[in-house]
Design a protein around this motif. Structure first.
Motif, mmCIF file in Angstrom:
data_model
loop_
_atom_site.group_PDB
_atom_site.id
_atom_site.type_symbol
_atom_site.label_atom_id
_atom_site.label_comp_id
_atom_site.label_asym_id
_atom_site.label_seq_id
_atom_site.Cartn_x
_atom_site.Cartn_y
_atom_site.Cartn_z
ATOM 1 N N ILE A 94 50.150 12.883 -31.477
ATOM 2 C CA ILE A 94 50.163 13.574 -32.765
ATOM 3 C C ILE A 94 51.425 14.419 -32.903
ATOM 4 C CG2 ILE A 94 49.083 15.494 -34.022
ATOM 5 C CD1 ILE A 94 46.367 14.337 -33.178
ATOM 6 N N ASP A 95 51.795 15.109 -31.830
ATOM 7 C CA ASP A 95 52.972 15.979 -31.877
ATOM 8 C C ASP A 95 54.240 15.200 -32.221
ATOM 9 O OD1 ASP A 95 51.462 18.199 -31.284
ATOM 10 O OD2 ASP A 95 51.921 18.184 -29.133
ATOM 11 N N VAL A 96 54.296 13.940 -31.805
ATOM 12 C CA VAL A 96 55.501 13.126 -32.018
ATOM 13 C C VAL A 96 55.389 12.240 -33.270
ATOM 14 C CG1 VAL A 96 57.005 11.363 -30.992
ATOM 15 C CG2 VAL A 96 55.960 13.114 -29.538
ATOM 16 N N LEU A 97 54.190 11.682 -33.517
ATOM 17 C CA LEU A 97 54.053 10.584 -34.486
ATOM 18 C C LEU A 97 53.368 10.949 -35.798
ATOM 19 C CD1 LEU A 97 53.010 7.786 -31.957
ATOM 20 C CD2 LEU A 97 55.282 8.181 -32.937
ATOM 21 N N TRP A 98 52.784 12.133 -35.900
ATOM 22 C CA TRP A 98 52.159 12.536 -37.168
ATOM 23 C C TRP A 98 53.023 13.541 -37.899
ATOM 24 C CZ3 TRP A 98 46.162 13.712 -37.015
ATOM 25 C CH2 TRP A 98 45.463 12.510 -37.137
ATOM 26 N N PRO A 99 53.088 13.492 -39.225
ATOM 27 C CA PRO A 99 52.549 12.416 -40.070
ATOM 28 C C PRO A 99 53.265 11.089 -39.778
ATOM 29 C CG PRO A 99 53.341 14.278 -41.412
ATOM 30 C CD PRO A 99 53.788 14.517 -40.014
ATOM 31 N N PHE A 104 44.016 7.048 -35.316
ATOM 32 C CA PHE A 104 43.292 7.242 -34.062
ATOM 33 C C PHE A 104 41.793 7.075 -34.296
ATOM 34 C CE2 PHE A 104 47.107 9.994 -33.769
ATOM 35 C CZ PHE A 104 47.736 9.349 -32.721
ATOM 36 N N VAL A 105 41.148 6.267 -33.464
ATOM 37 C CA VAL A 105 39.697 6.116 -33.492
ATOM 38 C C VAL A 105 39.119 7.066 -32.454
ATOM 39 C CG1 VAL A 105 37.746 4.557 -33.156
ATOM 40 C CG2 VAL A 105 39.835 3.728 -34.277
ATOM 41 N N LEU A 106 38.283 8.012 -32.930
ATOM 42 C CA LEU A 106 37.777 9.094 -32.088
ATOM 43 C C LEU A 106 36.281 9.292 -32.321
ATOM 44 C CD1 LEU A 106 40.677 11.530 -32.996
ATOM 45 C CD2 LEU A 106 40.351 10.488 -30.737
ATOM 46 N N PRO A 107 35.577 9.919 -31.376
ATOM 47 C CA PRO A 107 34.169 10.268 -31.629
ATOM 48 C C PRO A 107 34.083 11.191 -32.843
ATOM 49 C CG PRO A 107 34.728 10.560 -29.314
ATOM 50 C CD PRO A 107 36.021 10.333 -30.024
ATOM 51 N N VAL A 123 35.152 7.686 -35.770
ATOM 52 C CA VAL A 123 35.845 7.771 -37.048
ATOM 53 C C VAL A 123 37.312 7.417 -36.828
ATOM 54 C CG1 VAL A 123 36.285 10.264 -36.766
ATOM 55 C CG2 VAL A 123 36.387 9.237 -39.048
ATOM 56 N N ALA A 124 37.886 6.658 -37.750
ATOM 57 C CA ALA A 124 39.314 6.338 -37.738
ATOM 58 C C ALA A 124 40.019 7.324 -38.664
ATOM 59 C CB ALA A 124 39.537 4.904 -38.209
ATOM 60 N N VAL A 125 41.049 7.995 -38.152
ATOM 61 C CA VAL A 125 41.674 9.073 -38.932
ATOM 62 C C VAL A 125 43.195 9.040 -38.770
ATOM 63 C CG1 VAL A 125 41.316 10.707 -37.033
ATOM 64 C CG2 VAL A 125 41.695 11.583 -39.338
ATOM 65 N N ARG A 126 43.886 9.308 -39.885
ATOM 66 C CA ARG A 126 45.343 9.374 -39.808
ATOM 67 C C ARG A 126 45.889 10.389 -40.802
ATOM 68 N NH1 ARG A 126 49.619 6.628 -42.305
ATOM 69 N NH2 ARG A 126 49.216 5.541 -44.260
ATOM 70 N N MET A 127 47.153 10.796 -40.579
ATOM 71 C CA MET A 127 47.857 11.694 -41.486
ATOM 72 C C MET A 127 49.059 10.933 -42.053
ATOM 73 S SD MET A 127 49.616 15.430 -40.778
ATOM 74 C CE MET A 127 48.110 16.122 -40.078
ATOM 75 N N PRO A 128 49.009 10.524 -43.316
ATOM 76 C CA PRO A 128 50.082 9.697 -43.882
ATOM 77 C C PRO A 128 51.389 10.458 -44.035
ATOM 78 C CG PRO A 128 48.541 10.349 -45.593
ATOM 79 C CD PRO A 128 47.941 10.801 -44.294
#
Length: 346
Positions: A94-99, A104-107, A123-128
């Protein structure tokens, strides 16, 4: 239903005070569906906490209800509101690739509509990485469930006009922020185990991930047929133009012989080409998706070209094939899905 189009063309100086953003965000809070651009493709957004709103996504797209959706967020705080556990390696990514174009698929925690996760405990979650998407999510102050904003099975939309062609009258509004950049959807990474697994190749490559966190595996369904994909958007036929698509592996002379054989049968033939080879083909429609020297241009142009073939009225389409390295892996994944794995080899 009348579909409203909000045009936002000053993305560098975007402000939450834009009335278009406020109006679209209000629709989301009212549990309506709004399409918006991301850095990958246009998304079809709705309130991820509302069964009613999420149901409208499935209805508008004609999407199977057992196909989970990706939740889009605008802040790291929102991630911890919906994910029950975030491993250390995800924090590092996240620190490198978001947004950016990685999901990421997470509990999951409670509070999301079960229709978002198709009843799964993840849940599948992302920051565009798109200023308009982030501004809209912040203004709505909601996690936004958003698959690609197209009719299920059709090529994903990289322009607002594509969304309008597919969904006019089916959704409340479309935020027009111009053409998207990456062109193929985000990489989906299953982070529910010690070694993460790529469920869908996309804008972030396996090589990039491994350079940051070490070993990353591929879902077996991406390597060989006969396995059921686990990722949102990968379970069913996708990305297909109207005319049947076939991937051609071989020399330029073999490619031309394949074209000629179809034309002798009276077929109008389209060719999905790169700029390096386009002049070598004699066909009814030769459309260029990008350059082999820069596979990112191929990814960015792929869906646009697949939709152009519909307008060209061809009877069949033959496509060049590409290396499975880097972003080429995502390009070949989408082409194989669009072609129903139909390949002719020299």
């Amino acid at each position: 239903m009348e579909t409203k189009v909000w045009i936002v063309d000053n993305l560098k100086n975007l402000s939450l005070s834009y009335p278009q953003i406020a109006q679209a965000a209000a629709k989301l809070r009212e549990n309506e569906v709004v399409a918006f651009p991301t850095e990958t493709v246009y998304g079809l957004g709705a309130n991820a906490r509302s069964d009613l709103a999420v149901g409208k996504i499935y209805e508008a797209k004609g999407r199977p209800s057992d196909n989970p959706l990706i939740v889009h967020i605008a802040t790291k705080e929102q991630l911890h509101e919906i994910a029950a556990d975030v491993p250390d390696y995800v924090e590092k990514l996240i620190d490198v690739l978001w947004p950016g174009p990685i999901t990421f698929v997470l509990p999951k925690k409670s509070g999301l509509s079960d229709r978002v996760t198709a009843g799964l405990d993840t849940v599948a979650v992302r920051m565009p990485d798109h200023p308009l998407a982030l501004a809209l999510i912040k203004e709505a102050n909601l996690p936004i469930a958003a698959p690609s904003a197209n009719l299920s099975g059709k090529p994903s939309p990289t322009r607002a006009a594509h969304v309008f062609d597919d969904l006019n009258g089916r959704i409340s509004g479309i935020m027009d922020g111009g053409a998207t950049g990456v062109g193929v959807e985000s990489t989906v990474l299953d982070c529910t185990q010690q070694i993460p697994v790529i469920l869908r190749p996309g804008g972030v490559t396996q090589e990039q991930l491994e350079s940051l966190i070490g070993k990353v595996e591929m879902d077996q369904a991406l390597i060989e047929e006969g396995h059921t994909p686990k990722s949102p958007g990968m379970k069913y036929t996708h990305y297909a133009p109207i005319a049947p698509l076939t991937i051609v592996e071989g020399s330029l002379s073999f490619f031309q012989k394949t074209i000629d054989a179809a034309r002798r049968e009276g077929k109008k033939v389209g060719v999905l080409a790169t700029k390096e080879n386009a002049d070598s083909y004699h066909a009814d429609a030769v459309l260029v998706c990008g350059s082999r020297e820069d596979m990112q241009t191929v990814a960015a142009g792929l869906y646009d070209v697949l939709r152009e073939f519909d307008a060209a009225g061809v009877d069949c389409i033959y496509s060049e094939s590409f290396s499975n390295k880097g972003v080429g892996q995502a390009v070949m994944n989408r082409l194989l899905k669009a072609a129903g794995h139909q390949i002719v080899k020299e």
